[in-house]
Scaffold this motif. Sequence first.
Motif, PDB file in Angstrom:
ATOM      1  N   GLY A  11     -36.592  42.569 -53.674  1.00 58.76           N
ATOM      2  CA  GLY A  11     -37.801  41.688 -52.868  1.00 58.76           C
ATOM      3  C   GLY A  11     -38.483  41.115 -53.901  1.00 58.76           C
ATOM      4  N   TYR A  12     -38.258  39.934 -53.549  1.00 62.44           N
ATOM      5  CA  TYR A  12     -38.511  38.567 -54.687  1.00 62.44           C
ATOM      6  C   TYR A  12     -39.897  38.492 -54.108  1.00 62.44           C
ATOM      7  CZ  TYR A  12     -39.049  33.723 -56.681  1.00 62.44           C
ATOM      8  OH  TYR A  12     -39.483  32.817 -57.367  1.00 62.44           O
ATOM      9  N   ASP A  13     -40.852  38.591 -55.275  1.00 61.58           N
ATOM     10  CA  ASP A  13     -42.221  38.792 -54.735  1.00 61.58           C
ATOM     11  C   ASP A  13     -42.489  36.900 -55.666  1.00 61.58           C
ATOM     12  OD1 ASP A  13     -45.020  37.789 -54.202  1.00 61.58           O
ATOM     13  OD2 ASP A  13     -45.645  39.508 -55.599  1.00 61.58           O
ATOM     14  N   PRO A  14     -42.229  36.167 -55.437  1.00 60.07           N
ATOM     15  CA  PRO A  14     -43.033  34.837 -56.003  1.00 60.07           C
ATOM     16  C   PRO A  14     -44.426  34.581 -56.421  1.00 60.07           C
ATOM     17  CG  PRO A  14     -42.817  33.629 -53.926  1.00 60.07           C
ATOM     18  CD  PRO A  14     -42.908  35.101 -53.660  1.00 60.07           C
ATOM     19  N   MET A  15     -45.286  35.093 -56.209  1.00 62.43           N
ATOM     20  CA  MET A  15     -46.712  35.344 -56.861  1.00 62.43           C
ATOM     21  C   MET A  15     -46.730  35.846 -58.129  1.00 62.43           C
ATOM     22  SD  MET A  15     -48.681  33.711 -54.981  1.00 62.43           S
ATOM     23  CE  MET A  15     -50.349  34.040 -55.270  1.00 62.43           C
ATOM     24  N   TYR A  16     -45.417  37.275 -58.254  1.00 59.55           N
ATOM     25  CA  TYR A  16     -45.864  37.455 -59.626  1.00 59.55           C
ATOM     26  C   TYR A  16     -45.379  36.545 -60.743  1.00 59.55           C
ATOM     27  CZ  TYR A  16     -43.368  40.084 -63.166  1.00 59.55           C
ATOM     28  OH  TYR A  16     -43.110  40.471 -64.704  1.00 59.55           O
ATOM     29  N   TYR A  17     -44.459  35.200 -60.431  1.00 56.49           N
ATOM     30  CA  TYR A  17     -44.279  34.567 -61.286  1.00 56.49           C
ATOM     31  C   TYR A  17     -45.516  33.824 -61.334  1.00 56.49           C
ATOM     32  CZ  TYR A  17     -39.764  36.473 -61.448  1.00 56.49           C
ATOM     33  OH  TYR A  17     -38.563  36.806 -61.486  1.00 56.49           O
ATOM     34  N   TYR A  39     -35.923  29.534 -52.363  1.00 58.26           N
ATOM     35  CA  TYR A  39     -34.972  28.722 -53.876  1.00 58.26           C
ATOM     36  C   TYR A  39     -35.278  29.253 -55.072  1.00 58.26           C
ATOM     37  CZ  TYR A  39     -33.282  27.372 -49.508  1.00 58.26           C
ATOM     38  OH  TYR A  39     -32.201  27.135 -47.955  1.00 58.26           O
ATOM     39  N   MET A  40     -35.923  30.278 -54.908  1.00 56.00           N
ATOM     40  CA  MET A  40     -36.462  31.234 -56.201  1.00 56.00           C
ATOM     41  C   MET A  40     -36.435  29.906 -57.384  1.00 56.00           C
ATOM     42  SD  MET A  40     -34.498  34.555 -56.638  1.00 56.00           S
ATOM     43  CE  MET A  40     -34.511  35.339 -55.564  1.00 56.00           C
ATOM     44  N   LEU A  41     -37.308  28.851 -57.254  1.00 59.70           N
ATOM     45  CA  LEU A  41     -38.299  27.907 -58.031  1.00 59.70           C
ATOM     46  C   LEU A  41     -39.310  28.771 -59.018  1.00 59.70           C
ATOM     47  CD1 LEU A  41     -38.906  24.027 -56.691  1.00 59.70           C
ATOM     48  CD2 LEU A  41     -40.920  25.449 -58.759  1.00 59.70           C
ATOM     49  N   LEU A  42     -39.941  29.705 -58.540  1.00 59.87           N
ATOM     50  CA  LEU A  42     -40.385  29.981 -59.565  1.00 59.87           C
ATOM     51  C   LEU A  42     -40.355  30.823 -60.339  1.00 59.87           C
ATOM     52  CD1 LEU A  42     -43.833  30.644 -57.439  1.00 59.87           C
ATOM     53  CD2 LEU A  42     -42.824  28.374 -58.732  1.00 59.87           C
ATOM     54  N   ALA A  43     -39.524  31.875 -60.099  1.00 56.15           N
ATOM     55  CA  ALA A  43     -38.215  32.203 -61.145  1.00 56.15           C
ATOM     56  C   ALA A  43     -37.185  31.682 -61.702  1.00 56.15           C
ATOM     57  CB  ALA A  43     -37.624  33.248 -59.830  1.00 56.15           C
ATOM     58  N   ASP A  44     -37.156  30.342 -61.699  1.00 55.14           N
ATOM     59  CA  ASP A  44     -36.288  29.737 -62.755  1.00 55.14           C
ATOM     60  C   ASP A  44     -37.025  28.571 -63.769  1.00 55.14           C
ATOM     61  OD1 ASP A  44     -33.580  30.537 -62.293  1.00 55.14           O
ATOM     62  OD2 ASP A  44     -33.224  29.341 -61.683  1.00 55.14           O
ATOM     63  N   TYR A  45     -38.617  28.518 -63.430  1.00 51.93           N
ATOM     64  CA  TYR A  45     -39.482  27.717 -63.906  1.00 51.93           C
ATOM     65  C   TYR A  45     -39.955  27.933 -65.389  1.00 51.93           C
ATOM     66  CZ  TYR A  45     -43.555  25.763 -65.614  1.00 51.93           C
ATOM     67  OH  TYR A  45     -44.472  25.404 -66.579  1.00 51.93           O
ATOM     68  N   ARG A  46     -39.638  29.025 -65.629  1.00 50.54           N
ATOM     69  CA  ARG A  46     -40.160  29.137 -67.142  1.00 50.54           C
ATOM     70  C   ARG A  46     -38.225  28.974 -68.446  1.00 50.54           C
ATOM     71  NH1 ARG A  46     -43.572  27.634 -70.983  1.00 50.54           N
ATOM     72  NH2 ARG A  46     -44.882  28.163 -69.294  1.00 50.54           N
ATOM     73  N   SER A  47     -37.801  29.184 -67.713  1.00 49.99           N
ATOM     74  CA  SER A  47     -36.171  29.078 -68.342  1.00 49.99           C
ATOM     75  C   SER A  47     -36.489  27.350 -68.205  1.00 49.99           C
ATOM     76  CB  SER A  47     -34.892  30.008 -67.496  1.00 49.99           C
ATOM     77  OG  SER A  47     -33.860  29.153 -67.857  1.00 49.99           O
ATOM     78  N   TYR A  48     -36.332  26.664 -67.117  1.00 50.81           N
ATOM     79  CA  TYR A  48     -36.571  25.700 -66.800  1.00 50.81           C
ATOM     80  C   TYR A  48     -37.014  24.470 -67.986  1.00 50.81           C
ATOM     81  CZ  TYR A  48     -36.211  21.332 -64.750  1.00 50.81           C
ATOM     82  OH  TYR A  48     -35.662  19.499 -64.279  1.00 50.81           O
ATOM     83  N   ILE A  49     -38.038  24.906 -68.327  1.00 50.29           N
ATOM     84  CA  ILE A  49     -39.012  24.535 -69.159  1.00 50.29           C
ATOM     85  C   ILE A  49     -38.382  24.590 -70.379  1.00 50.29           C
ATOM     86  CG2 ILE A  49     -41.366  24.175 -70.015  1.00 50.29           C
ATOM     87  CD1 ILE A  49     -41.585  23.302 -67.172  1.00 50.29           C
ATOM     88  N   GLU A  50     -38.714  25.441 -71.217  1.00 54.90           N
ATOM     89  CA  GLU A  50     -38.416  26.289 -72.038  1.00 54.90           C
ATOM     90  C   GLU A  50     -36.784  25.216 -72.359  1.00 54.90           C
ATOM     91  OE1 GLU A  50     -37.541  30.201 -72.454  1.00 54.90           O
ATOM     92  OE2 GLU A  50     -39.577  30.500 -72.880  1.00 54.90           O
ATOM     93  N   CYS A  51     -35.711  25.374 -71.198  1.00 54.47           N
ATOM     94  CA  CYS A  51     -34.147  24.288 -71.551  1.00 54.47           C
ATOM     95  C   CYS A  51     -34.820  22.560 -71.701  1.00 54.47           C
ATOM     96  CB  CYS A  51     -33.172  24.236 -70.440  1.00 54.47           C
ATOM     97  SG  CYS A  51     -31.648  24.223 -71.004  1.00 54.47           S
ATOM     98  N   GLN A  52     -35.710  22.384 -70.863  1.00 58.48           N
ATOM     99  CA  GLN A  52     -36.546  20.388 -71.029  1.00 58.48           C
ATOM    100  C   GLN A  52     -37.017  20.607 -72.768  1.00 58.48           C
ATOM    101  OE1 GLN A  52     -35.773  18.718 -69.917  1.00 58.48           O
ATOM    102  NE2 GLN A  52     -35.529  19.206 -66.961  1.00 58.48           N
ATOM    103  N   GLU A  53     -37.601  21.939 -73.212  1.00 59.83           N
ATOM    104  CA  GLU A  53     -37.700  21.056 -74.843  1.00 59.83           C
ATOM    105  C   GLU A  53     -37.085  21.067 -75.678  1.00 59.83           C
ATOM    106  OE1 GLU A  53     -40.188  25.233 -75.076  1.00 59.83           O
ATOM    107  OE2 GLU A  53     -42.185  24.166 -74.043  1.00 59.83           O
ATOM    108  N   GLN A  54     -35.516  22.066 -74.922  1.00 52.74           N
ATOM    109  CA  GLN A  54     -34.553  21.600 -75.859  1.00 52.74           C
ATOM    110  C   GLN A  54     -33.384  20.821 -76.222  1.00 52.74           C
ATOM    111  OE1 GLN A  54     -31.632  25.505 -75.161  1.00 52.74           O
ATOM    112  NE2 GLN A  54     -33.438  26.705 -75.108  1.00 52.74           N
ATOM    113  N   VAL A  55     -33.713  20.031 -74.785  1.00 48.79           N
ATOM    114  CA  VAL A  55     -33.443  19.145 -74.544  1.00 48.79           C
ATOM    115  C   VAL A  55     -34.237  17.961 -75.225  1.00 48.79           C
ATOM    116  CG1 VAL A  55     -33.450  17.199 -72.497  1.00 48.79           C
ATOM    117  CG2 VAL A  55     -32.456  19.263 -72.407  1.00 48.79           C
TER     118      VAL A  55
END
Length: 854
Positions: free
Chosen positions: A724-730, A770-786
């Motif tokens: 039960g995915y809840d995007p508002m949580y993120y 498509y779980m964009l909000l769930a992946d947001y933080r991981s993506y931002i941190e990965c972009q910092e590595q880039v």
Amino acid sequence: MQTVPNPVLECKPIIQVEDDRTGLSIEALKRGFLDNLFYVQGKFSGIATKNDCYMALAYTVRDRLFKRWVDTAETYTKNGSRTVCYLSAEFLMGPHLGNNLINLGIYDQVKQAIEELGLDFYELLEQEEEPGLGNGGLGRLAACYLDSMASLEIPSLGYGIRYEFGIFEQKIQDGWQVEITDKWLRFGNPWDVARPEWSVEVKLGGHTESYVDENDRYRVRWIPFQVVKGIPYDTPILGYKVNTANTLRLWAAEAPESFDFEAFNSGDYVKAVQAKMTSENLSKVLYPNDNVSQGKKLRLAQQIFFVSCSLQDMIRIMKGQKIPLEKFHEKFVIQLNDTHPSIAVAELMRLLVDEYGMEWEQAWEITTKAFAYTNHTLLPEALEKWPLGLFGELLPRHLQIIYEINGRFLDDVRIKFPDDFDRLKRMSLIDESGERYIRMANLACVGSFAINGVAQLHTELLQKDVLHDFYEMYPEKFNNKTNGITPRRFMVLSNPRLCELIDSKIGNTWIKNLHELRQLEAFAEDVEFRHKFRQIKQAIKQDLAEYIKAKNGIDVDANSLFDIQAKRFHEYKRQHLNALHIITLYNRIKANPNIDITPRTFLFGGKAAPGYYIAKLTIKLINSIGEVVNRDPDVRGRLKVVFLEDYSVKFAQRVYPAADLSEQISTAGKEASGTGNMKFALNGALTIGTLDGANVEIREEVGEENFFLFGLTAEEVYAKKAQGYDPMYYYNRDPELKLAIDRISSGFFSHGDANLFKPLLDTLLHRDEYMLLADYRSYIECQEQVSQAYRDVENWTRMAILNVARMGKFSSDRSISDYCEDIWQIQPVKIELSEYLQTDVDRLKIINEESFAI
């Protein structure tokens, strides 16, 4: 159109050359060009336009293709060669001229010849209209596969539709996508040849009648409402530095009688041409919008049109080669490129049973040994389904045949899985829940001897989820064939400077054996090689920057990190996740104008389907973000956002070589494979991506240390949805994410209009499929590595070189070799060039007897 006044063209004497009018010497090429300008275009230099000169050059090159094309067809005809027939609703070929020059091995000679005539060679290359006969990856893959089949000397025919108008030309007006008609044929097409003598007729609508024939057999005849004529147009597909030139055969629709003279004489001028207009609609435009019933009906009509034309053409070839119809599956193997051509299963049965009087069991055995099916999607909504009423109205006989196939098939399912009624419902070719539908993927699975996915993960997910029932029924049918790309177009043609550097170190045989690029690994540690590699990348980026300045009026810094996402716009591809990253960086700058941020240029390219509002709204959002970011003095050039209008194969050849970072950020478990990810990496871009599609295999090949990984896995995506995915949580727990979304919703990027992007934000905050909000933080941190990695110039270059060196697996030559060995069971056929056509009496006799079949 601009004319090309040229003293060289005006004053150059006619050059006497050897008798071979298709010679490859500089003088023969110049003579061929001047002859074609005069005899084909009917122009002299004073009135010749740039397009006239392009056409003359194209015909000059085509003349040199034809000998190989004719010899190839003759060899296949004499040998009765087993042939791959690649059925695809899309063929996104790209411009032909440059690619043919590469494959003929005369690129440099032609360039010299044209320049000696005082013309700009590159300007003529740019004149070519790209045949936009596809949307994206599906059609581009088909084009790569045709190139590889010819290069590997595999007898093949590509079959599709010669759309009069291809995928729309994209204009950006006030940040919105606007679709303009793609008139790619407006100046003619020098590469294809009409074959009206091989035209066929296709039936549509009407009703069926049953009867008993003279042998007391139950038979059915189809009485159509409409008959459409299919005219084949053939384009030679030349292999790389071989004599093989296979054929792409595209069908154009015409009315059998295009003018009703009686109606015209009675004053009904509309009725006089009505049949012509109705028939030609079938090949008028690529993928009509299907959100109305008329569009759905036209799509289905397009599919049966090109499939029926193609199957009838195969039977014509068999007759010409005097091969019994009972050996159809031995002569041809037919690859269904996704579900668009899957109606071919029912159509072949109709032809064999109704037109040629075969018994059902024999026809079914031939059919199921002839077809192989490639699945290209994990999205349930992309698996084609046709409303039963619409299907029966257009194809009444096919509906009867599908009922018969389904009845026999479900009997087999009952035997293998007794009393499993839910399974019967899921596997039936007819969806009985609610409005009844024909399930085309199910038809393809039942009617094919092989079913393949296009990446390891994709195939695993097909077996576990999308086609799980069919995998349990027919495990032996399933296999994986990871996609590939042709290095001829996407390296040799589009990135000649890098190819020259590679050739200087390891030779050029890697072009036919991409695994040889592994030899470059040793040079990743070579300081001088890294320096040259970096210089080439920088020069290409500078070229693109100048193009952007001329086209978009935006200054971009070629020293910045070129961060590129170029692909079709769709929610699962998550261009809006990339947009949230840009907003996050912008918000950080606004909070602290002196913050140290690695300069980036964000480049987007791609089209949204005309009826896909959220995708079009995403394009508007990106342009709106760019409008704010690019003019804010606080940013001071650290960030730039550019939308590359009307992205195409021709344009892509500029873009892939210029990328530093390749955005492959789809939700895990949604992208079947992707091929853009391969093109970027082969040209030295590093990838930021999820474990989705072919990303998984790219990461395995290049090394996890040379790939920027983020996000949920496919298993984690499924688990979150189950919980039960809840995007508002993120949204509520991540202040940067909340601020980015709130900035959009406040109207900050829309001149104060708080409602403009509300539909897009609602999909994120209330569904986020498509779980964009769930992946947001991981993506931002990965972009910092880039960003940190890009600052280490030497190591970034080392990583880029290793990406190039380790992409050998992703050649379409490897893909086609796998198909040949595991599915098609087909061997190469060597083509030897014969004596000249003008003096070959025996060959002329063959042509006159019309047994020259392919």
